[in-house]
Write a protein that holds these residues in place. Structure first.
Motif, short mmCIF file in Angstrom:
data_model
loop_
_atom_site.label_atom_id
_atom_site.label_comp_id
_atom_site.label_asym_id
_atom_site.label_seq_id
_atom_site.Cartn_x
_atom_site.Cartn_y
_atom_site.Cartn_z
N UNK A 1 3.38 9.95 -10.26
CA UNK A 1 3.60 8.81 -10.36
C UNK A 1 4.09 7.86 -9.24
N UNK A 2 4.87 8.43 -8.29
CA UNK A 2 5.27 7.78 -7.05
C UNK A 2 3.89 7.43 -6.20
N UNK A 3 2.89 8.27 -6.36
CA UNK A 3 1.57 8.21 -5.45
C UNK A 3 1.01 6.77 -6.37
N UNK A 4 0.82 7.03 -7.71
CA UNK A 4 0.19 5.93 -8.20
C UNK A 4 0.84 4.67 -8.08
N UNK A 5 1.99 4.51 -8.22
CA UNK A 5 2.73 2.98 -8.00
C UNK A 5 2.33 2.76 -6.44
N UNK A 6 2.26 3.64 -5.50
CA UNK A 6 2.19 3.18 -4.27
C UNK A 6 0.85 2.95 -3.89
N UNK A 7 -0.11 3.54 -4.53
CA UNK A 7 -1.54 2.87 -4.64
C UNK A 7 -1.82 1.66 -5.25
N UNK A 8 -1.02 1.39 -6.44
CA UNK A 8 -1.11 0.20 -6.96
C UNK A 8 -0.54 -1.16 -6.21
N UNK A 9 0.36 -1.00 -5.35
CA UNK A 9 1.11 -1.61 -4.60
C UNK A 9 0.16 -2.00 -3.24
N UNK A 10 -0.70 -0.86 -2.96
CA UNK A 10 -1.49 -0.96 -1.67
C UNK A 10 -2.37 -2.00 -2.19
N UNK A 11 -3.01 -1.63 -3.23
CA UNK A 11 -4.12 -2.75 -3.97
C UNK A 11 -3.76 -4.09 -3.89
N UNK A 12 -2.53 -4.09 -4.35
CA UNK A 12 -2.07 -5.48 -4.85
C UNK A 12 -2.06 -6.47 -3.43
N UNK A 13 -1.26 -5.29 -2.25
CA UNK A 13 -1.10 -5.94 -1.10
C UNK A 13 -2.46 -6.34 -0.39
N UNK A 14 -3.20 -5.55 -0.43
CA UNK A 14 -4.63 -5.77 0.36
C UNK A 14 -5.27 -6.62 -0.25
N UNK A 15 -5.24 -6.68 -1.69
CA UNK A 15 -5.93 -8.04 -2.44
C UNK A 15 -5.26 -9.45 -1.89
N UNK A 16 -4.04 -9.22 -1.84
CA UNK A 16 -3.34 -10.69 -1.48
C UNK A 16 -3.64 -11.14 0.06
N UNK A 17 -3.67 -10.17 0.76
CA UNK A 17 -4.11 -10.53 2.29
C UNK A 17 -5.53 -10.84 2.27
N UNK A 18 -6.16 -10.21 1.70
CA UNK A 18 -7.78 -10.70 1.81
C UNK A 18 -7.87 -12.17 0.98
N UNK A 19 -6.91 -12.01 0.11
CA UNK A 19 -7.30 -13.46 -0.58
C UNK A 19 -6.86 -14.62 0.04
N UNK A 20 -5.73 -14.29 0.96
CA UNK A 20 -5.21 -15.53 1.93
C UNK A 20 -6.01 -15.71 2.79
N UNK A 21 -6.75 -14.70 3.46
CA UNK A 21 -7.67 -14.90 4.45
C UNK A 21 -9.09 -15.55 4.01
N UNK A 22 -9.32 -15.25 2.78
CA UNK A 22 -10.59 -15.87 2.49
C UNK A 22 -10.26 -17.37 1.96
N UNK A 23 -9.11 -17.79 1.35
CA UNK A 23 -8.70 -19.00 1.25
C UNK A 23 -8.55 -19.73 2.60
N UNK A 24 -8.13 -19.59 3.63
CA UNK A 24 -8.06 -20.17 4.89
C UNK A 24 -9.50 -20.53 5.41
#
Length: 445
Positions: free
Chosen positions: A280-303
């Motif tokens: 469960x912890x790994x699943x939550x961490x994987x979800x957090x990683x996906x969210x963080x990576x998406x947020x960073x990529x989105x910010x860079x694309x928007x810039x």
């Protein structure tokens, strides 16, 4: 009706509207009759006020309202007929006398700009990758253990031991102390306390205070000088040196729960024990990683989109966005308990740059969605809702919650639209994969 449309700049336009005052005669008579029914004049029963009195008191106001209403109606009819892409509400200005036979208005407004999408294939963005292994899972579990930490007096045997032979205060220990501080031999406000409790190493106290406490045992005292920083929140003592005396009442060592099936059960893992907890912890961490990576990529694309696309942002839209940001800041102050937050002056100019960027990106995304057919589909919206709902105890109830409110559905639709734009952008741009650790990913802005 005569119509003139003038170009006042890149986006600014003016339309001159003309219509006969006689066209409003029936509406004027009906409006005055309606007003007369509710007028209250001494000596007359309700609804029986003479027309000449109604006219005298309300005639000019009714003329004013009807003429503005008529001008607005004609303006929107014309804008629809001509296919004018309005960027906001028009500003209507009367140019004729209120009683003139020919009524003239000027409507000032902005149109939406032409959005020129730049060369996406020349843009470069980074996409981060992170692997979650046992070390990351262990650190996350340690955080969970610290959330259930409890303390035992050093030197006293108990179910979890005695904390070791050394009973002196150590980093991580909880200490309970009495203290008194004096400046030039005089106690000062806030410089004295009894049974004051804190944990060594958490940074709650000034460094000199913690350093003096380390190594002391229950019952021991120590005096030491402490220099308050010049920017210390207590203005009466900021920049001054005080002489403190502390007396340790108790020293307690931290006990964190052992990672076993009982600990897993305390976290709500009813079946599967430690193995299920780690999964469960790994699943939550994987979800957090996906969210963080998406947020960073989105910010860079928007810039990148903001920098490679050419358009003029309508001033009216930027001003409206500034107002929304000011209101958001005011609500934040209210939620944080700031007194009289609704009256705190918040200059809109503080948000000028942010508002301009938001308006530009909104127009750019709208253009891309329209030209590249990036509209959010029902299946995409459902998939996003299902993914978000999966993190809750009752996913079905969360799904119903989303679908029961149009505004929440709209938020999900906008999120999917942004994802579609990112996928389109990265399919054309130069994307560089960058592997980073979970800790490094967490620190990236």
């Amino acid at each position: 009706m005569a119509v003139q449309i003038e170009n006042l700049g890149s986006l600014d336009r003016k339309i001159t509207l003309e219509f006969a005052r006689a066209d409003l005669a029936k509406a004027r008579e009906a409006r005055l009759a309606k007003v007369g029914k509710t007028m209250k004049i001494a000596g007359f029963r309700p609804g029986k006020v003479p027309k000449n009195i109604v006219e005298k008191q309300h005639g000019m106001q009714v003329d004013y309202e009807l003429q503005f209403d008529k001008a607005a109606e004609l303006f929107y009819e014309l804008s629809q007929k001509e296919g004018i892409a309005l960027a906001g509400q028009p500003r209507l200005e009367p140019k004729s006398e209120l009683g003139a036979d020919k009524v003239v208005f000027e409507a000032f407004f902005e149109v939406l700009p032409e959005v020129k999408i730049g060369d996406i294939s020349s843009a470069e963005v980074s996409k981060y990758t992170t692997e979650i292994g046992d070390a990351e899972i262990d650190r996350a579990i340690d955080v969970l253990r610290k959330q259930q930490v409890h303390y035992h007096p050093r030197g006293q045997a108990g179910a979890h031991g005695d904390g070791g032979a050394n009973t002196a205060a150590q980093a991580g220990d909880q200490v309970v102390i009495d203290f008194v501080g004096k400046i030039d031999g005089v106690e000062f406000a806030g410089g004295k306390a009894e049974n004051f409790e804190y944990v060594l190493g958490e940074g709650r106290m000034l460094p000199e205070f913690e350093a003096a406490t380390l190594g002391l045992k229950a019952g021991e005292s120590k005096s030491f000088p402490l220099s308050f920083p010049s920017d210390y929140h207590g203005k009466d003592v900021a920049g001054k040196t005080a002489e403190f005396t502390i007396t340790v009442k108790s020293v307690n060592w931290a006990h964190m729960p052992v990672v076993d099936d009982a600990f897993a059960l305390s976290l709500g893992i009813t079946e599967g024990g430690v193995a299920k907890m780690r999964a469960d912890v790994k699943e939550n961490l994987d979800r957090e990683v996906k969210r963080r990576i998406t947020t960073l990529l989105k910010g860079e694309v928007m810039e990148k989109l903001n920098s490679i696309c050419d358009l003029d942002a309508p001033k009216s839209l930027v001003a409206s966005e500034q107002e929304r940001l000011v209101e958001g800041a005011r609500q934040d102050l209210t939620q944080r308990g700031v007194p009289n937050a609704k009256d705190v002056p918040i200059p809109a100019e503080l948000f000028a740059e942010q508002a301009l960027k938001r308006v530009r990106l909104g127009l750019i995304l709208s253009e891309l969605v329209k030209k590249q057919n990036l509209t959010a589909t029902a299946d995409q919206i459902k998939a996003e809702i299902d993914e978000q709902a999966a993190t809750y105890e009752d996913p079905k109830e969360v799904v119903r919650w989303f679908y029961s409110n149009p505004s929440r559905l709209k938020d999900i639709e906008n999120l999917v639209l942004e994802d579609n734009v990112i996928k389109y952008f990265t399919s054309l741009a130069k994307v560089t994969d960058k592997a980073v650790s979970f800790e490094e990913l967490s620190k990236l802005n």
